[in-house]
Design a protein around this motif. Structure first.
Motif, short mmCIF file in Angstrom:
data_model
loop_
_atom_site.label_atom_id
_atom_site.label_comp_id
_atom_site.label_asym_id
_atom_site.label_seq_id
_atom_site.Cartn_x
_atom_site.Cartn_y
_atom_site.Cartn_z
N SER A 128 0.83 -1.20 0.00
CA SER A 128 0.00 0.00 0.00
C SER A 128 0.87 1.25 0.00
CB SER A 128 -0.95 0.00 1.21
OG SER A 128 -0.24 0.03 2.42
N GLN A 129 1.94 1.25 0.76
CA GLN A 129 2.85 2.39 0.74
C GLN A 129 3.65 2.44 -0.55
OE1 GLN A 129 5.25 2.79 4.25
NE2 GLN A 129 3.50 3.09 5.59
N GLY A 130 3.91 1.28 -1.15
CA GLY A 130 4.62 1.25 -2.42
C GLY A 130 3.85 2.01 -3.48
N ASP A 131 2.53 1.86 -3.49
CA ASP A 131 1.67 2.61 -4.40
C ASP A 131 1.88 4.11 -4.22
OD1 ASP A 131 0.15 1.27 -6.23
OD2 ASP A 131 -1.62 1.06 -4.99
N ILE A 132 1.88 4.54 -2.98
CA ILE A 132 2.02 5.96 -2.67
C ILE A 132 3.41 6.47 -3.06
CG2 ILE A 132 2.10 7.66 -0.79
CD1 ILE A 132 -0.04 5.96 0.63
N PHE A 133 4.43 5.73 -2.64
CA PHE A 133 5.80 6.17 -2.92
C PHE A 133 6.09 6.27 -4.42
CE2 PHE A 133 6.86 5.36 1.52
CZ PHE A 133 7.88 6.26 1.75
N SER A 134 5.66 5.29 -5.19
CA SER A 134 5.99 5.31 -6.62
C SER A 134 5.35 6.52 -7.31
CB SER A 134 5.54 4.02 -7.30
OG SER A 134 4.14 3.85 -7.25
N THR A 135 4.14 6.87 -6.89
CA THR A 135 3.49 8.06 -7.44
C THR A 135 4.21 9.33 -7.02
OG1 THR A 135 1.33 6.94 -7.41
CG2 THR A 135 1.32 9.33 -7.56
N ALA A 136 4.51 9.44 -5.72
CA ALA A 136 5.16 10.64 -5.20
C ALA A 136 6.54 10.85 -5.81
CB ALA A 136 5.26 10.56 -3.68
N LEU A 137 7.33 9.78 -5.92
CA LEU A 137 8.68 9.91 -6.46
C LEU A 137 8.66 10.20 -7.95
CD1 LEU A 137 9.40 8.98 -3.65
CD2 LEU A 137 11.07 7.40 -4.63
N PHE A 138 7.64 9.72 -8.63
CA PHE A 138 7.47 10.08 -10.05
C PHE A 138 7.32 11.58 -10.18
CE2 PHE A 138 5.36 10.68 -14.05
CZ PHE A 138 5.78 9.63 -14.86
N VAL A 139 6.57 12.19 -9.26
CA VAL A 139 6.37 13.63 -9.27
C VAL A 139 7.63 14.37 -8.83
CG1 VAL A 139 5.06 15.54 -8.24
CG2 VAL A 139 3.88 13.42 -8.89
#
Length: 334
Positions: free
Chosen positions: A285-296
């Motif tokens: 669940s945090q992986g989902d969040i991190f991958s989006t945030a780091l993409f930004v």
């Protein structure tokens, strides 16, 4: 929809060929597998052992339950009820919906607001994949941005209610629900006694234990510009989760410019530095969040940010095709 199913299937077959190569199976090692289209993606679960079938079926029950709770396009889902009540009333929600929103807001604060669960109005405005080549104007974005602010969400921990204070605000759990459901599915597999398994939900991968031959699971990272290509390979030794966000998963092209479904919630526009970000960690669940945030955030800022999160690693693929890894993956990526 058929195109998305095909792309997800190709990605999984590429990864499965990597994880199973060189593995001679005995009858006891033969897996039980199921695949279903849920949460707008192809989900495949492969498990080994005497309780594999039981575990897999219970895992899919969790995916179905989470989809029913978190689908913002279903007017009867809990998340839709919260959105419908924006500006008027609090809504009591299931413990899982509450946990996802709370976790999203906590991490948003640490990730400089680059992930925002209140991004619903932006998702609706852009309508990637639903409005043809439509590109919103700066004025349209300016009108919507005041509705996107995770800090405005009122979270009542005592009564388990959520409240969106501005009419027009909308929660979108697309950046956490799939990973959260993967974690729930893994818990069901483990409760059934499964010691070796792989769950792939459209690029969110989490494993249990090692392969039946005792070797670590070896997963391929899709080349963002080649649907059937692998740009890197990683052994999940010390980690159990791989999660990718990319500009190739859902996008439109207009005037030779790619507009992906990942937005910077602070500007309402797409980042222009990354093609894909893959997280290597121990929490889907945090992986989902991190991958989006780091993409930004982009590579430079992300590498600084990751120092605050021990055990969380990333593989970046830039728009020009460069593969950059965080320090903890040095020597571990092929």
């Amino acid at each position: 929809m058929k195109k998305r199913i095909r792309q997800a299937a190709i990605l999984f077959m590429a990864m499965l060929s990597l994880v199973s190569s060189g593995c001679s199976q005995t009858s006891a090692d033969k897996p039980y597998k199921e695949s279903r289209f849920l949460m707008d993606t192809l989900i495949e679960v492969t498990a080994y052992g005497p309780q594999a079938e039981k575990g897999v079926k219970e895992a899919f029950s969790e995916f179905e339950r989470m989809y029913a709770l978190a689908d913002q396009y279903d007017p009867n889902s809990q998340i839709s009820k919260v959105n419908q009540a924006a500006g008027s009333s609090k809504v009591a929600v299931d413990a899982d919906i509450f946990a996802m929103v709370e976790e999203s807001c906590q991490l948003a604060e640490k990730l400089e607001g680059t992930f925002d669960v209140s991004v619903g109005p932006l998702v609706e405005l852009w309508g990637i994949g639903k409005k043809g080549e439509y590109i919103p104007s700066d004025l349209e974005l300016a009108n919507v941005l005041p509705l996107v602010n995770y800090k405005l969400i009122e979270i009542d921990k005592v009564n388990h209610t959520l409240f969106l204070p501005k009419k027009g605000m909308k929660l979108d759990l697309g950046g956490i629900a799939k990973g959260y459901a993967v974690d729930k599915a893994i818990a069901k597999l483990q409760a059934a006694g499964v010691k070796s398994a792989l769950v792939n939900a459209g690029g969110t991968v989490r494993v249990i234990g090692s392969r039946p031959d005792g070797k670590p699971w070896r997963i391929g990272v899709q080349d963002p510009r080649k649907p059937d290509g692998v740009i890197a390979k990683v052994e999940l030794a010390g980690w159990d989760t791989m999660e990718t966000s990319g500009d190739y998963q859902r996008f439109i092209m207009k005037d030779n410019v790619r507009y992906a479904h990942i937005f910077d919630p602070r500007t309402g526009k797409q980042p222009r530095d990354m093609a894909a970000v893959t997280m290597i960690m121990n929490n889907a669940s945090q992986g989902d969040i991190f991958s989006t945030a780091l993409f930004v955030l982009g590579v430079e800022r992300s590498l600084v940010m990751l120092k605050e999160f021990p055990g969380v690693e990333a593989i970046f693929v830039t728009l020009d095709g460069k593969v950059i890894t965080s320090p903890g993956l040095a020597g571990k990526v092929e």
